[in-house]
Design an enzyme around this catalytic site. Structure first.
Site, PDB file in Angstrom:
ATOM      1  N   CYS A   1      47.075  41.634  34.312  1.00 19.89           N
ATOM      2  CA  CYS A   1      46.875  40.428  33.505  1.00 19.89           C
ATOM      3  C   CYS A   1      48.173  39.632  33.412  1.00 19.89           C
ATOM      4  CB  CYS A   1      46.455  40.803  32.087  1.00 19.89           C
ATOM      5  SG  CYS A   1      44.773  41.365  31.945  1.00 19.89           S
TER       6      CYS A   1
ATOM      7  N   ARG B   1      56.454  40.601  34.450  1.00 18.83           N
ATOM      8  CA  ARG B   1      56.192  42.041  34.541  1.00 18.83           C
ATOM      9  C   ARG B   1      56.998  42.666  35.682  1.00 18.83           C
ATOM     10  NH1 ARG B   1      49.886  43.248  33.185  1.00 18.83           N
ATOM     11  NH2 ARG B   1      50.787  45.186  32.462  1.00 18.83           N
TER      12      ARG B   1
ATOM     13  N   LYS C   1      41.485  53.791  29.405  1.00 21.80           N
ATOM     14  CA  LYS C   1      41.769  53.043  30.636  1.00 21.80           C
ATOM     15  C   LYS C   1      43.179  53.337  31.131  1.00 21.80           C
ATOM     16  CE  LYS C   1      43.242  48.317  31.700  1.00 21.80           C
ATOM     17  NZ  LYS C   1      44.645  48.307  31.285  1.00 21.80           N
ATOM     18  N   ASN C   2      44.165  53.204  30.247  1.00 23.09           N
ATOM     19  CA  ASN C   2      45.550  53.279  30.730  1.00 23.09           C
ATOM     20  C   ASN C   2      45.987  54.701  31.079  1.00 23.09           C
ATOM     21  OD1 ASN C   2      45.776  50.560  30.715  1.00 23.09           O
ATOM     22  ND2 ASN C   2      46.862  50.414  28.758  1.00 23.09           N
TER      23      ASN C   2
ATOM     24  N   ARG D   1      47.486  46.307  37.864  1.00 23.66           N
ATOM     25  CA  ARG D   1      48.851  46.749  37.583  1.00 23.66           C
ATOM     26  C   ARG D   1      49.072  48.180  38.057  1.00 23.66           C
ATOM     27  NH1 ARG D   1      53.001  43.910  37.262  1.00 23.66           N
ATOM     28  NH2 ARG D   1      54.751  45.106  36.493  1.00 23.66           N
TER      29      ARG D   1
ATOM     30  N   ILE E   1      56.390  42.873  22.739  1.00 22.77           N
ATOM     31  CA  ILE E   1      56.446  43.523  24.061  1.00 22.77           C
ATOM     32  C   ILE E   1      56.291  42.509  25.200  1.00 22.77           C
ATOM     33  CG2 ILE E   1      55.519  45.396  25.511  1.00 22.77           C
ATOM     34  CD1 ILE E   1      56.486  46.456  22.783  1.00 22.77           C
TER      35      ILE E   1
ATOM     36  N   ASP F   1      48.507  46.173  22.746  1.00 19.39           N
ATOM     37  CA  ASP F   1      47.165  45.962  23.302  1.00 19.39           C
ATOM     38  C   ASP F   1      46.107  45.727  22.226  1.00 19.39           C
ATOM     39  OD1 ASP F   1      48.349  46.271  25.736  1.00 19.39           O
ATOM     40  OD2 ASP F   1      47.649  48.318  26.071  1.00 19.39           O
TER      41      ASP F   1
ATOM     42  N   ASP G   1      61.703  46.706  37.760  1.00 17.73           N
ATOM     43  CA  ASP G   1      63.080  47.154  38.009  1.00 17.73           C
ATOM     44  C   ASP G   1      63.365  48.532  37.417  1.00 17.73           C
ATOM     45  OD1 ASP G   1      62.714  45.562  35.575  1.00 17.73           O
ATOM     46  OD2 ASP G   1      64.832  45.975  35.201  1.00 17.73           O
TER      47      ASP G   1
ATOM     48  N   ARG H   1      37.415  44.425  33.248  1.00 19.69           N
ATOM     49  CA  ARG H   1      38.348  45.328  33.908  1.00 19.69           C
ATOM     50  C   ARG H   1      38.791  46.461  32.988  1.00 19.69           C
ATOM     51  NH1 ARG H   1      43.308  42.038  35.965  1.00 19.69           N
ATOM     52  NH2 ARG H   1      43.931  44.104  36.626  1.00 19.69           N
TER      53      ARG H   1
HETATM   54  N1  EPU Z   1      59.553  46.046  31.730  1.00 17.67           N
HETATM   55  C1  EPU Z   1      60.647  45.668  32.456  1.00 17.67           C
HETATM   56  N2  EPU Z   1      60.895  46.315  33.645  1.00 17.67           N
HETATM   57  C2  EPU Z   1      60.096  47.305  34.111  1.00 17.67           C
HETATM   58  C3  EPU Z   1      58.951  47.688  33.360  1.00 17.67           C
HETATM   59  C4  EPU Z   1      58.710  47.021  32.171  1.00 17.67           C
HETATM   60  O1  EPU Z   1      61.406  44.781  32.075  1.00 17.67           O
HETATM   61  O2  EPU Z   1      60.380  47.854  35.188  1.00 17.67           O
HETATM   62  C5  EPU Z   1      59.265  45.354  30.456  1.00 17.67           C
HETATM   63  C6  EPU Z   1      57.996  44.495  30.565  1.00 17.67           C
HETATM   64  O3  EPU Z   1      58.289  43.224  31.094  1.00 17.67           O
HETATM   65  C7  EPU Z   1      57.520  44.451  29.130  1.00 17.67           C
HETATM   66  C8  EPU Z   1      57.904  45.822  28.588  1.00 17.67           C
HETATM   67  O4  EPU Z   1      58.936  46.302  29.462  1.00 17.67           O
HETATM   68  O5  EPU Z   1      58.205  43.473  28.414  1.00 17.67           O
HETATM   69  C9  EPU Z   1      56.761  46.816  28.515  1.00 17.67           C
HETATM   70  O6  EPU Z   1      56.304  47.156  29.783  1.00 17.67           O
HETATM   71  P1  EPU Z   1      55.615  48.550  30.137  1.00 17.67           P
HETATM   72  O7  EPU Z   1      56.226  48.997  31.409  1.00 17.67           O
HETATM   73  O8  EPU Z   1      55.619  49.465  28.977  1.00 17.67           O
HETATM   74  O9  EPU Z   1      54.140  48.070  30.422  1.00 17.67           O
HETATM   75  P2  EPU Z   1      53.225  48.370  31.662  1.00 17.67           P
HETATM   76  O10 EPU Z   1      53.408  49.771  32.121  1.00 17.67           O
HETATM   77  O11 EPU Z   1      53.320  47.283  32.668  1.00 17.67           O
HETATM   78  C10 EPU Z   1      51.278  49.340  30.219  1.00 17.67           C
HETATM   79  C11 EPU Z   1      49.833  49.019  30.061  1.00 17.67           C
HETATM   80  C12 EPU Z   1      49.696  47.700  29.314  1.00 17.67           C
HETATM   81  C13 EPU Z   1      50.386  47.802  27.962  1.00 17.67           C
HETATM   82  C14 EPU Z   1      51.841  48.237  28.148  1.00 17.67           C
HETATM   83  C15 EPU Z   1      52.555  48.494  26.839  1.00 17.67           C
HETATM   84  C16 EPU Z   1      48.868  50.027  32.014  1.00 17.67           C
HETATM   85  C17 EPU Z   1      48.249  49.860  33.344  1.00 17.67           C
HETATM   86  N3  EPU Z   1      49.228  48.932  31.374  1.00 17.67           N
HETATM   87  O12 EPU Z   1      51.816  48.264  30.988  1.00 17.67           O
HETATM   88  O13 EPU Z   1      48.316  47.545  29.095  1.00 17.67           O
HETATM   89  O14 EPU Z   1      50.364  46.556  27.314  1.00 17.67           O
HETATM   90  O15 EPU Z   1      51.888  49.444  28.934  1.00 17.67           O
HETATM   91  O16 EPU Z   1      51.890  49.436  26.085  1.00 17.67           O
HETATM   92  O17 EPU Z   1      49.015  51.134  31.526  1.00 17.67           O
HETATM   93  C18 EPU Z   1      46.353  46.368  28.633  1.00 17.67           C
HETATM   94  O18 EPU Z   1      45.754  47.444  28.701  1.00 17.67           O
HETATM   95  O19 EPU Z   1      45.847  45.313  28.190  1.00 17.67           O
HETATM   96  C19 EPU Z   1      47.732  46.304  29.090  1.00 17.67           C
HETATM   97  C20 EPU Z   1      48.348  45.181  29.387  1.00 17.67           C
END
Ligand code: EPU
Length: 428
Positions: free
Chosen positions: A123, A128, A29-30, A99, A334, A312, A131, A404
């Site tokens: 979710c 989230r 998925k991701n 997302r 995380i 995850d 920045d 989803r």
């Molecule tokens: N963070 C920030 N600022 C940013 C981006 C992230 O502070 O600009 C913080 C977040 O708040 C969090 C941490 O960094 O505490 C991790 O965020 P990350 O950016 O790695 O997560 P994401 O890209 O929003 C993806 C997956 C998530 C998965 C995370 C971590 C997708 C669409 N989503 O999210 O997947 O948990 O990486 O591996 O790829 C899921 O599949 O259930 C899911 C939530």
């Protein structure tokens, strides 16, 4: 939100049935949710195979169509033709559906130096912010204007930059790669995320003519090119998290359950924990055969960025911990809000103490079926696992969260012996 008389769906499970046979894992998925936007960077047609049939995919298709691109879909094969792309505002309704809508920022900024869209959805598992993404785009020459939830990104010229991430964000690492492949000059990402889907996106970008090196390590280097070709066929990497979810089900209910089409090394952190707990499994080149363990040893689990234990899989793992003979400590590092499933596990009979992001789980708990609600995607998967091992009937509401991200989960489980079905009901 729910009106009387509305028809909704719920999942009903009769617990306690062994799982035997084979479950085949689909595309990640991701990764798929990044590859679909990434295909718009190409000037030709991209054929992406092994795209999971999940509702997040459909939400992305709506955005791709809004941008005037053609999509043909046949089962898990998706063809995207971006020759007529029109760079238009991505509406709030579509931006908030998931997302991964944020990947259109990197793609449209890279290709057109202009993006208008709204803050992405996803979710509710914590704060989230985006920045890290925006700071990187600014370093590459973009101006970011924010009005309410709407973002406008503009760059006269997008140029390479040295970017050091304050956290190894998955989304930011991918978004920077998407923007940088068409930027002038060299971009380096330090403290880059290393998850399997990062490598998959880099491989896809290289297949359409980009120059990305180092994906899967802490430092990624992108040499910008002037255009990207198309007419490529690419297959999405197997889903590490879907695989892990079914492997965990096998650890509690497997009777020689085979989880096939996996990349075992992607789930090394999970397999290490299962070994520690005494679970019997046999790894093949791209599969694992797993048997249930009635005498699980307690352990502690802390989620971390890859190659650590994946966040995850933390929620499904917490169900396994309820079945260990002793006390387990589970820590989520995380996301600050990934414990939504625990009150429902407690309702089913689990003994848990929650403090901030740490759950102390007292096993072994006897779970009983009841009415529960999915609160997010992986929490929902955890509740399915709880329902499968519980005595009696478990009914899970709010299942859209689960659909989803898990392709065909009801069929995949029914085919290996689970008593699980989707049921329509009238909201009273
Ligand atoms: N963070 C920030 N600022 C940013 C981006 C992230 O502070 O600009 C913080 C977040 O708040 C969090 C941490 O960094 O505490 C991790 O965020 P990350 O950016 O790695 O997560 P994401 O890209 O929003 C993806 C997956 C998530 C998965 C995370 C971590 C997708 C669409 N989503 O999210 O997947 O948990 O990486 O591996 O790829 C899921 O599949 O259930 C899911 C939530």
């Amino acid at each position: 939100m729910f009106k009387e008389g509305m028809i909704m769906e719920r999942i009903v499970i009769e617990g306690g049935n062994p799982l035997k046979g084979t479950i085949t894992i689909g595309g990640a998925k991701n990764s798929a949710v990044a590859l679909i936007p990434a295909a718009l960077l190409a000037d030709g047609v991209c054929t992406i195979k092994n795209v999971p049939n999940i509702t997040d995919r459909d939400a992305l298709f709506d955005i791709v169509r809004l941008l005037n691109c053609d999509i043909e879909q046949d089962g898990n094969i998706v063809k995207i033709d971006s020759s007529n792309l029109k760079n238009t505002l991505i509406t709030q309704e579509l931006s908030v559906k998931l997302r991964a809508s944020y990947y259109f920022m990197g793609v449209l900024l890279g290709k057109y130096k202009h993006v208008e869209m709204y803050f992405p959805g996803g979710c509710n598992i914590g704060n989230r912010p985006i920045d890290i993404h925006l700071d990187a785009f600014k370093k590459m020459g973009a101006k970011v204007t924010k009005r309410g939830h709407k973002y406008m990104l503009d760059a006269e010229k997008l140029h390479g930059a040295d970017i050091k991430l304050r956290f190894a964000s998955v989304g930011a690492t991918i978004n920077i790669m998407l923007a940088a492949v068409l930027a002038d000059g060299v971009t380096t990402i330090e403290n880059a995320a290393k998850e399997p889907h990062i490598v998959d996106v880099a491989n896809f970008l290289n297949a359409i003519g980009a120059k990305v090196e180092g994906a899967g390590t802490d430092v990624i280097t992108i040499n910008g090119v002037s255009s990207l070709g198309g007419n490529v066929t690419y297959s999405v990497v197997p889903d590490q998290i879907e695989a892990g979810t079914y492997i965990l089900m096998g650890a509690l209910l497997g009777d020689n359950l085979k989880v096939d089409g996996i990349v075992p090394e992607h789930n090394k952190a999970l397999f290490d924990k299962l070994s520690e707990m005494g679970v019997d499994y046999k790894l093949g080149e791209s599969s694992v055969v797993i048997n249930k363990c009635d005498n699980l040893k307690p352990t502690n689990v802390k989620t971390l960025v890859y190659p650590g234990f994946p966040t995850d899989l933390g929620q499904p793992m917490s169900v396994l911990l309820t079945q260990a003979n002793g006390t387990c400590v589970f820590e989520e590092t995380i996301w600050e809000n990934r414990f939504g499933h625990f009150p429902y596990l407690e309702k089913m009979g689990a003994k848990v103490e929650l403090k901030d992001r740490v759950a102390t789980i007292y096993g072994k708990a006897h779970l009983k079926g009841t009415q529960i609600n999915a609160t997010d995607l992986r929490g929902g998967a955890a509740l399915i696992l709880a329902g499968l091992i519980a005595e009696g009937t478990t009914t899970i509401h709010d299942i859209d969260y689960i659909l989803r991200g898990y392709e065909n989960i009801i069929n995949k489980l029914s085919n290996v012996g689970a008593k699980i079905k989707l049921e329509e009901y009238n909201v009273e």
